[in-house]
Each structure stands twice: as structure tokens, then as C-alpha cells.
Design a protein around this motif. Sequence first.
Motif, PDB file in Angstrom:
ATOM      1  N   ASP A 246       0.816  -1.214   0.000  1.00  0.00           N
ATOM      2  CA  ASP A 246       0.000   0.000   0.000  1.00  0.00           C
ATOM      3  C   ASP A 246       0.850   1.265   0.000  1.00  0.00           C
ATOM      4  O   ASP A 246       0.433   2.304  -0.509  1.00  0.00           O
ATOM      5  CB  ASP A 246      -0.903   0.027   1.243  1.00  0.00           C
ATOM      6  CG  ASP A 246      -1.772  -1.217   1.352  1.00  0.00           C
ATOM      7  OD1 ASP A 246      -2.460  -1.528   0.372  1.00  0.00           O
ATOM      8  OD2 ASP A 246      -1.736  -1.881   2.403  1.00  0.00           O
ATOM      9  N   LYS A 247       2.041   1.192   0.594  1.00  0.00           N
ATOM     10  CA  LYS A 247       2.877   2.392   0.699  1.00  0.00           C
ATOM     11  C   LYS A 247       4.326   2.017   0.983  1.00  0.00           C
ATOM     12  O   LYS A 247       4.601   1.010   1.639  1.00  0.00           O
ATOM     13  CB  LYS A 247       2.371   3.311   1.821  1.00  0.00           C
ATOM     14  CG  LYS A 247       3.088   4.661   1.882  1.00  0.00           C
ATOM     15  CD  LYS A 247       2.401   5.641   2.802  1.00  0.00           C
ATOM     16  CE  LYS A 247       3.144   6.982   2.834  1.00  0.00           C
ATOM     17  NZ  LYS A 247       3.239   7.636   1.511  1.00  0.00           N
ATOM     18  N   VAL A 249       7.342   3.351   3.009  1.00  0.00           N
ATOM     19  CA  VAL A 249       7.545   4.258   4.152  1.00  0.00           C
ATOM     20  C   VAL A 249       8.979   4.786   4.145  1.00  0.00           C
ATOM     21  O   VAL A 249       9.933   4.024   3.955  1.00  0.00           O
ATOM     22  CB  VAL A 249       7.271   3.525   5.482  1.00  0.00           C
ATOM     23  CG1 VAL A 249       7.470   4.475   6.658  1.00  0.00           C
ATOM     24  CG2 VAL A 249       5.868   2.938   5.485  1.00  0.00           C
ATOM     25  N   THR A 282       3.649   6.061  -7.055  1.00  0.00           N
ATOM     26  CA  THR A 282       2.423   6.526  -6.379  1.00  0.00           C
ATOM     27  C   THR A 282       2.379   6.043  -4.937  1.00  0.00           C
ATOM     28  O   THR A 282       1.558   6.528  -4.139  1.00  0.00           O
ATOM     29  CB  THR A 282       1.144   6.049  -7.101  1.00  0.00           C
ATOM     30  OG1 THR A 282       1.007   4.620  -6.965  1.00  0.00           O
ATOM     31  CG2 THR A 282       1.146   6.433  -8.573  1.00  0.00           C
ATOM     32  N   LEU A 283       3.249   5.114  -4.571  1.00  0.00           N
ATOM     33  CA  LEU A 283       3.316   4.611  -3.196  1.00  0.00           C
ATOM     34  C   LEU A 283       4.184   5.508  -2.320  1.00  0.00           C
ATOM     35  O   LEU A 283       4.329   5.256  -1.123  1.00  0.00           O
ATOM     36  CB  LEU A 283       3.873   3.181  -3.179  1.00  0.00           C
ATOM     37  CG  LEU A 283       3.139   2.153  -4.040  1.00  0.00           C
ATOM     38  CD1 LEU A 283       3.842   0.802  -3.969  1.00  0.00           C
ATOM     39  CD2 LEU A 283       1.688   2.012  -3.616  1.00  0.00           C
ATOM     40  N   ASN A 285       5.470   9.590  -1.076  1.00  0.00           N
ATOM     41  CA  ASN A 285       4.966  10.950  -0.898  1.00  0.00           C
ATOM     42  C   ASN A 285       5.261  11.754  -2.160  1.00  0.00           C
ATOM     43  O   ASN A 285       6.198  11.447  -2.911  1.00  0.00           O
ATOM     44  CB  ASN A 285       5.637  11.618   0.313  1.00  0.00           C
ATOM     45  CG  ASN A 285       5.312  10.901   1.614  1.00  0.00           C
ATOM     46  OD1 ASN A 285       4.189  10.429   1.814  1.00  0.00           O
ATOM     47  ND2 ASN A 285       6.296  10.808   2.501  1.00  0.00           N
TER      48      ASN A 285
END
Length: 488
Positions: A246-247, A249, A282-283, A285
Amino acid sequence: MSKNIYIIGSGFSALSASCYLAKEGYKVTVLEKNDTLGGRARQFKKDGFTFDLGPSWYWMPDVFERFFADFGKKASDYYVLDKLNPGYEVYFGENSSLKISENLEEIYQMFENEEAGSAKHLKSFISSAKSNYDTAIKDLVYKPGVSPLELVTTKTVTRVSQFFSTISKQVRKNIKSKKLIKILEFPVLFLGAKPSDTPAFYNFMNYADFGLGTWHPRGGMYKVVEGMVALATSLGVEFKVNANVDKIVTDSNNEVAGLIVNGEKIDTDLVLSGADYHHTETLLNEDEKQYSEKYWSKKTFAPSSLLFYVGFDKKIENVSHHTLFFDTDFELHAKEIYDNPKWPSDPLFYANFTSITDKTSAPEGKEAGFFLIPLAPGIEDTEALREEYFHKILDRFEALTNQEVKKHVLFKRSFCVKDFKQEYNSYKGNAYGMANTLLQTAFLRPKIKSSKVKNLYFTGQLTVPGPGVPPALISGKIATELIIKNQQ
């Protein structure tokens, strides 16, 4: 030095990288969002039929052998290869086709029979193509795309003019037969661009075609995936399916700090993404992205595809394992992909019947059919349009091969733009990545190493060296080499 790395995606480039990284002592975990491994090279089974969902051509066997040799293995340790004869067949009209032999001398004779004097020109063309192949595959494509100086060698300086001419110009200089032109321009379609936009240096694809031949892994291309997974597992790689990232970090120093996977945080300080490059960014910032939406929108992407996987209740006649249907206007279809994106008015298409060669892919007396229509990425995709084009190409198929097949369809499954987006997070639903045009070659492609986020790397068809299965294997290797270099 970090020795723990997570790889996003499990396509060919990711699998390749996982093996090389594990060999170097990294603890490697591969995260795949879907429920099976292989990325676009997954498999579909139904009622005794087996289909490769994605790649279906096995070219450049030397690249596969070089990959396995890096681990003291051979391709034959994992799967059986059959050389196809004919390599493929091309239809130009009703009951009018040419078969590409596995034997180069027979190909020369076929050209001469079609156009007097063409064999001499083809021999010269293939000699140039072989020389370029040796330069490209043994040297250039294994460069990381960091500097333009990578392209400057004692061999390439003598070929600089080939980067400023095109395949189309080179082919049409001496060959006049429209049939032979189409055959010679066909291989560069694997690079994702029009022959008129592809540098002449890329004629090495013609040597890959005529010189090295077309092969088939018994059991399908997925056998290659299974072989690479087996190798990776033996090296200690861990695989997790249904693991959606999803992301990515990052910490206050813009360094990778972890991943959010299925909503949960995983700590890691090294990430390699084999997923779609645009999607991967897109994952991050907004201020951590290297490339803007404007950047991506201006790039030339390889086509998307409308695919059909069809089970027939009889054997199909008058076709080969790989069969191309070039009976319509090649240039018009290309314009409707690249210049004026829309659904093609009269598309070229490709059909693949693995069960002609490989009895494991369909029940006895039946046929597994794979049909592909190249499309512009990002265009409208509806079930009605898919159905319309299924009937459009099967009507032509029946007329061209002089047989009835529509009434023998047991089932069909389609896959198109929306599916490429949903299943693979593919930018605009493209099927093959970013085209290898002059301004999208080597150091001009998106970079392997992120310039904004430390310890974030990329591999696959949107970075170097480009689209295709053999380049994907190479991409995994050069990404690994860059990671190791920067970790020292």
C-alpha cells in the motif's frame, strides 16, 4: 550494509533479481499482490486446457542460459525446450501464408522465391544483425543506464549512424516485397514501437528471430517461472502471495524505512520494485517522486492488448504454433496505436496454438487457442467492444484459414486494458512497458536507482534495458549489481 531486502512483484525481472541478491547473501522476501507468482507470466487452467496468460514467445535462449549459468545451472535443469519448425507462420491473405523455417538457409531460399535477389540482401542484413546482437546482448544491455558513456565503445562508435536511421528505412532500402518487409519489420514489435521509430541498431532482433530460432518450453512459458522460483527458493528466497503493498515508508532523511503491506507495517531499509514503475512512485509521498505525471504522459508506451484464451472442441487446421495475421494495413494499425489512439479499424492479430506442439496444453482432439490484438494503451475497454473484436478476428480467421471455428468454441476468457490496470497496476493498461525508441534507450529510460529516496531501486520493463522477457532477466541482474555497488 543492509542485508535484508523486500522485492515488490514476482515477474521475470523480480525473480531474476531475487536469485542474484540471495546469491550475494541478502535475505530476500518477494511480495506478490496476486494469488500466484509470475507477474504477467501467470497461467490459466480450465477443463484440461492450459494457457500462458502473458508472454508466449521464447526467443534469445542464450540469455536464459546465461542467467541459469550464473548459478551453476542450465535451463534444462528446470524445463525442456523444443525448437519450433516452423518458428512461426505469417498470413497475408486467404490461403496465402509463409512459414519461417528453423533453418537459416531455407529462410534465404524462401526470400529468393518470393523476390529474386532478396536473399543476397537478407544475408547482408542478417550479418549486420548478428554483429549488433553480439554487441548488444554480450555487452550493452548489461549496463545500468547511468551514463551515456555506457553506449560508447570501440564497437558502437562504428555503428553510430544506425542509431539515427530506422529499422523501416534499413529494411526497405533493398527489399521491395510487401510480404518480406512485414516479416522483417515484425520482430521489433517486441520492443514496443513502430519500425519507423525504432533505431536500425535494433535489427539484432532479426538475428534473434532467424539466427537463433523460436523455442517452446514444454508445459508453457510458466515452466520458466516455476524454474526460476525453484532456483530462488533453493537460494533461500521467501515468497508471499496476496501481499499488496500500500505504501513505501520513508524516514526524515528520505531513506526507505519500511512498507505497508495489506495495511500492516513491515520494517526494511532496502526495497527493489519489480512492479510498474509509475505505480511504485504513487506509493511514495509527492515530493519523493522522480517523475511527474507530465513526464509519463509524454513517453511512448508499448501497446496494450486484447487477449482471448479459447478452448476449441476440435483440432485447428492450416495454422502453426505461432501464427501472425498480417492481411490488413500494418501502417494504419500502427497509427491507431501510436499516433491517433483508438480501437483499430481493421487490426492485425496473432494466434498461438501451443497444443499443436505441446500435447499437455489441451485434451486429446482439442485445441488451446490464444489470440492477441495490439491496442493503444489507455483507450476505452468494455465487454461489448471485446465481444465485437472477438467476432471480427474469428470471422477473418475462418476466411483466411478456410475452416469453421466459431461453432467449435467451448469457452473463452478475455483480458484487456482494464485487466492490465487491475491485475498489474499497469500504466494506462500497457502490456509491454515503455517502447525502445531512440529517446527512450539506455540512460534515457527511468533510472534503476531512485534519485529521491535512498535504498529504493527499480527493475523491469519501464527501466533498463527495456521490454521483453530476456531483457527482464537482464534487468534483474543489473539492478542487483547496482544495489551491491551502492551498499559497499
